[in-house]
Motif scaffolding. Structure first.
Motif, PDB file in Angstrom:
ATOM      1  N   ILE A  89     -62.961   9.052 -78.647  1.00  0.00           N
ATOM      2  CA  ILE A  89     -64.100   8.975 -77.721  1.00  0.00           C
ATOM      3  C   ILE A  89     -64.290  10.297 -76.982  1.00  0.00           C
ATOM      4  O   ILE A  89     -65.322  10.492 -76.332  1.00  0.00           O
ATOM      5  N   ALA A  90     -63.307  11.213 -77.077  1.00  0.00           N
ATOM      6  CA  ALA A  90     -63.501  12.538 -76.491  1.00  0.00           C
ATOM      7  C   ALA A  90     -64.588  13.305 -77.221  1.00  0.00           C
ATOM      8  O   ALA A  90     -65.121  14.286 -76.679  1.00  0.00           O
ATOM      9  N   GLN A 121     -63.515   6.569 -61.272  1.00  0.00           N
ATOM     10  CA  GLN A 121     -64.443   6.520 -60.146  1.00  0.00           C
ATOM     11  C   GLN A 121     -65.869   6.892 -60.545  1.00  0.00           C
ATOM     12  O   GLN A 121     -66.828   6.324 -60.022  1.00  0.00           O
ATOM     13  N   GLN A 122     -66.015   7.869 -61.449  1.00  0.00           N
ATOM     14  CA  GLN A 122     -67.345   8.326 -61.829  1.00  0.00           C
ATOM     15  C   GLN A 122     -67.818   7.743 -63.154  1.00  0.00           C
ATOM     16  O   GLN A 122     -68.973   7.919 -63.521  1.00  0.00           O
ATOM     17  N   GLY A 123     -66.939   7.086 -63.904  1.00  0.00           N
ATOM     18  CA  GLY A 123     -67.335   6.441 -65.150  1.00  0.00           C
ATOM     19  C   GLY A 123     -67.551   7.375 -66.319  1.00  0.00           C
ATOM     20  O   GLY A 123     -68.092   6.953 -67.349  1.00  0.00           O
ATOM     21  N   ALA A 124     -67.110   8.639 -66.213  1.00  0.00           N
ATOM     22  CA  ALA A 124     -67.253   9.592 -67.318  1.00  0.00           C
ATOM     23  C   ALA A 124     -66.055   9.432 -68.253  1.00  0.00           C
ATOM     24  O   ALA A 124     -65.133  10.262 -68.275  1.00  0.00           O
ATOM     25  N   ILE A 125     -66.074   8.374 -69.053  1.00  0.00           N
ATOM     26  CA  ILE A 125     -64.916   8.025 -69.872  1.00  0.00           C
ATOM     27  C   ILE A 125     -64.654   9.079 -70.944  1.00  0.00           C
ATOM     28  O   ILE A 125     -63.517   9.522 -71.139  1.00  0.00           O
ATOM     29  N   GLY A 128     -57.869  14.793 -70.737  1.00  0.00           N
ATOM     30  CA  GLY A 128     -56.521  14.357 -71.072  1.00  0.00           C
ATOM     31  C   GLY A 128     -56.064  14.871 -72.422  1.00  0.00           C
ATOM     32  O   GLY A 128     -54.884  15.226 -72.593  1.00  0.00           O
ATOM     33  N   LEU A 129     -56.971  14.921 -73.403  1.00  0.00           N
ATOM     34  CA  LEU A 129     -56.613  15.432 -74.724  1.00  0.00           C
ATOM     35  C   LEU A 129     -56.285  16.913 -74.665  1.00  0.00           C
ATOM     36  O   LEU A 129     -55.331  17.375 -75.315  1.00  0.00           O
ATOM     37  N   PHE A 130     -57.050  17.661 -73.892  1.00  0.00           N
ATOM     38  CA  PHE A 130     -56.738  19.088 -73.723  1.00  0.00           C
ATOM     39  C   PHE A 130     -55.352  19.272 -73.123  1.00  0.00           C
ATOM     40  O   PHE A 130     -54.567  20.110 -73.585  1.00  0.00           O
ATOM     41  N   LYS A 131     -55.012  18.466 -72.129  1.00  0.00           N
ATOM     42  CA  LYS A 131     -53.693  18.571 -71.509  1.00  0.00           C
ATOM     43  C   LYS A 131     -52.584  18.213 -72.493  1.00  0.00           C
ATOM     44  O   LYS A 131     -51.536  18.860 -72.532  1.00  0.00           O
TER      45      LYS A 131
END
Length: 325
Positions: free
Chosen positions: A60-61, A287-291, A298-301
């Motif tokens: 989904i990224a 909080q902002q819903g930008a899933i 998170g994938l970059f990290k």
């Protein structure tokens, strides 16, 4: 007679060679160690179900994910979310805050268990040594919520114990809200990590110290080496492989500042220095819903952590040390 002297067939030759070398065929090994492999099944199942299968969700990224459309129905956008991350105004601040905390962790927190383990190793009274070990292990079992609450009780501006001592010594002009000031956020984070993690981290190094051959110390004493020389030339080289392995493992967590601790210590007044990738994923995704965008962060990290592990392992081998793999 000639038939008896003929070379054995290739398969029989390989089996004879393996038996001579101490190697066991796979089928025989499975049959011989079947109970050990059976005990391995729950661990393998855990990693497959809870670690590897959920990795499919990172797709989904690369999508504008909509829950009611699902994975297959959401439109693909390629690297759009990664471009937004790297070109956005928050990336530089997040990277600086995360790397600064990681640098403080490497310089201050990482060596602390080694130093404490070396100090405990020098204690000769067994009762005192075991008592100190037990006391410094206890903070590890406390949650970060309790640690943050204790920090608040100690450093709160109005009723904090340590804050009150400082005011008694320096006067009311020294009244500082340590929990809200930006310059005190990182010192408090490092103090919490030292108090909570140092004792538990000594376990591995004490185990490595227990494996040092006592004859090496005896030989060093016969050569006239004092306690410091024994520490420098015997103890530290003996635990160097353990330190290298722990350093490689720690390198993979350089961008992992820990969500719970940072989130509990973050206020509206110190957010500019408290925001790291872990908390940013929560703010953006929950909080902002930008899933999709938060998944890209998170994938970059995660990818950066893998690269750091392989890079540090390669560097350790180039420096003549035994790597992790």
């Amino acid at each position: 007679m000639a038939t008896d002297l003929a070379p054995p067939p290739p398969k029989a030759a390989r089996e004879a060679k393996n038996r001579k070398a101490g190697k066991v065929p796979l089928r025989a090994a499975l049959r011989r160690y079947r109970w050990l492999y059976l005990m391995l099944v729950p661990g393998v199942a855990y990693f497959l179900i809870f670690k590897y299968l959920p990795m499919y969700g990172v797709t989904i990224a690369f999508q504008d994910f909509l829950p009611f459309l699902g994975y297959s129905g959401s439109p693909w956008v390629g690297l759009k979310h990664f471009e937004d991350l790297f070109s956005g105004p928050d990336f530089g601040r997040l990277m600086f805050n995360t790397l600064f905390l990681a640098l403080l962790h490497i310089v201050i927190v990482f060596p602390a268990p080694i130093i404490v383990a070396l100090m405990l190793n020098e204690l000769r009274v067994s009762l005192v040594k075991r008592s100190v070990q037990s006391l410094i292990y206890i903070p590890h079992f406390l949650s970060w919520t309790i640690v943050a609450s204790l920090t608040y009780l100690l450093f709160a501006a109005d009723f904090g114990v340590i804050s009150g001592w400082i005011r008694d010594v320096l006067g009311d002009t020294a009244k500082v809200d340590y929990m809200a000031q930006e310059e005190w956020f990182r010192p408090l984070i490092i103090l919490q990590q030292l108090w909570k993690q140092t004792g538990w981290g000594t376990i591995i190094y004490l185990a490595a110290l227990a494996g040092v051959d006592p004859n090496l110390y005896e030989a060093a004493r016969m050569d006239g080496a004092g306690r410091f020389r024994q520490l420098w030339h015997v103890t530290l080289p003996a635990i160097r492989p353990t330190v290298v392995v722990m350093a490689i493992l720690a390198s993979g967590n350089l961008l992992d500042s820990g969500f719970e601790q940072i989130w509990l210590m973050t206020t509206s007044l110190n957010r500019s220095v408290a925001d790291v990738f872990d908390t940013y994923v929560y703010y953006a995704g929950i909080q902002q819903g930008a899933i999709s965008y938060s998944t890209a962060v998170g994938l970059f990290k995660g990818v950066a952590g893998v690269i750091l592990i392989f890079g540090s392992n390669w560097l350790a081998k180039r420096l003549g040390q035994r790597g992790l793999f």
